[in-house]
Scaffold this active site. Structure first.
Site, PDB file in Angstrom:
ATOM      1  N   GLY A  45       0.811  -1.212   0.000  1.00 59.13           N
ATOM      2  CA  GLY A  45       0.000   0.000   0.000  1.00 59.13           C
ATOM      3  C   GLY A  45       0.843   1.258   0.000  1.00 59.13           C
ATOM      4  O   GLY A  45       0.551   2.219  -0.723  1.00 59.13           O
ATOM      5  N   ASP A  46       1.893   1.272   0.794  1.00 62.68           N
ATOM      6  CA  ASP A  46       2.790   2.433   0.817  1.00 62.68           C
ATOM      7  C   ASP A  46       3.500   2.608  -0.512  1.00 62.68           C
ATOM      8  O   ASP A  46       3.593   3.718  -1.048  1.00 62.68           O
ATOM      9  CB  ASP A  46       3.827   2.254   1.926  1.00 62.68           C
ATOM     10  CG  ASP A  46       3.242   2.464   3.301  1.00 62.68           C
ATOM     11  OD1 ASP A  46       2.876   3.607   3.614  1.00 62.68           O
ATOM     12  OD2 ASP A  46       3.158   1.496   4.065  1.00 62.68           O
TER      13      ASP A  46
END
Length: 398
Positions: free
Chosen positions: A165-166
């Site tokens: 996600g990052d």
């Protein structure tokens, strides 16, 4: 000259998504001023450590200048606004609303600098019912559909092994920033960009969207095999597993010939990709009847010789020790203020045969505070006064 030479970025981010994005921009030639609180980016304090230096911070903050400013003070906020006025891009990942309360929101900074590209990175976006919720990568993976689609058939949901996600938000932020800069070149005006980790992960599910939006079937966990194509997955060998990835009749016929079952290419059960997926258990048994008798190396060699897409399953250590990794320079050592040199993995895209990379490693906390403020026009006396008041910090090491 690097493609982003002459571009100046004020980096108000911490931890991973934002720093990952600005590190890529630094690789491409942008000047990145990383504004940190007196205690530094949270990642400076997260292991593993080498000689007191955080590996995660070192990997994601190459090529940046560190300026320590206490944004809890009005003077610190004013300094940050002055820095932003001279920048092309501001990137922040405060919780929605915090930047505006500090006087560093998109509206205020763009009013003073209409050409500014202002990029906000958050878990759920700047608006919406979940906007105010805290989010880390695991939360984003859980909320996006990625965990529900990942795992063994019939088993529990699993997270992807990295902070996807990052990284996804960081990559989309880079794409958006560069697009906004192109737009600015046409209109003279910047843009306010809203990058949400969950949105980015949802956008990266084409197979799941095909199943849900078009086929009208639930997305199911299928382990290492592909949910739509067969044979496309990991197959048991005498000493492990080999990846076999087949699309189209030509590749399937080549596979059948290699495993000693050329007649399977004409089997009505396997006449199309869809039918092969329907009859996946029977086809897997046929393939593993051959692969299980041979080592992974032998399976991969035989299939590769027949132009069937295949691979062993490598660890990161094995990949980085490979001839491919060496030839492509996937890991490079950069000068580092405390370590001498530090290995980094830069942006991988090659421009005319070369992959641009930042010239220096991650900075010491506040190591460039004085130089950056002098560039802003402050005198030595003014800077000394700010340091004495604790509004800014100058250090030479972490």
């Amino acid at each position: 000259m690097k493609p982003l030479a002459g571009l100046r970025i004020l980096d108000l981010t911490r931890v991973l998504a934002g720093p990952f994005a600005t590190a890529i921009l630094a690789d491409l030639g942008a000047e990145v001023i990383k504004l940190e609180p007196p205690q530094g980016d949270d990642y400076r304090h997260i292991g593993p450590f080498t000689a007191g230096q955080s590996a995660l911070f070192t990997l994601t903050n190459r090529g940046k200048a560190s300026v320590v400013v206490d944004l809890k003070t009005p003077e610190g906020q004013a300094l940050a606004r002055d820095l932003a006025a001279g920048c092309d891009v501001v990137v922040e990942n405060f919780r929605p609303g915090v930047a505006a309360r500090l006087g560093l929101g998109a509206e205020a900074l763009r009013a003073a600098n209409p050409g500014l590209v202002y990029c906000s990175i958050s878990g759920f976006g700047q608006q919406g019912p979940a906007a105010g919720l805290p989010a880390y990568d695991l939360v984003a993976q859980a909320m996006s559909g990625w965990m529900a689609a990942t795992g063994e058939e019939g088993g529990a949901p699993l997270k992807v092994g990295e902070a996807l996600g990052d990284v996804a938000a960081g990559l989309y932020a880079v794409i958006a920033i560069l697009a906004a800069l192109v737009g600015r070149g046409q209109t003279g005006r910047g843009a306010a960009l809203d990058v949400a980790m969950v949105d980015c992960l949802v956008a990266m599910l084409p197979t799941s969207h095909a199943l849900h939006l078009y086929a009208g079937v639930p997305v199911a966990r299928v382990g290492n095999r592909h949910p739509l194509s067969t044979p496309f997955g990991a197959f048991r060998t005498a000493d492990g597993h080999a990846i076999i990835a087949v699309l189209g009749s030509r590749q399937f016929a080549a596979l059948c010939a290699v495993i000693g079952a050329p007649e399977a290419a004409a089997d009505p059960r396997f006449a199309s990709d869809e039918l092969r997926t329907t009859h996946e258990p029977a086809l897997r048994a046929l393939i593993e009847g051959w692969t299980a008798q041979h080592s992974t190396d032998a399976v991969v060699a035989a299939l590769a010789a027949a132009q069937v897409p295949t691979a062993p399953i490598l660890t990161l250590a094995q990949q980085l020790a490979s001839e491919h990794a060496r030839a492509r320079a996937l890991v490079t050592a950069l000068p580092h203020h405390a370590l001498g040199t530090a290995p980094v993995v830069g942006q991988p895209v090659r421009f005319d045969g070369a992959a641009p990379l930042a010239a220096t490693g991650a900075p010491a906390l506040g190591g460039q505070t004085r130089a950056v403020l002098e560039g802003l026009g402050l005198s030595r006396k003014q800077i000394d006064g700010l340091i004495a008041a604790g509004i800014v910090t100058e250090t030479t090491d972490d």
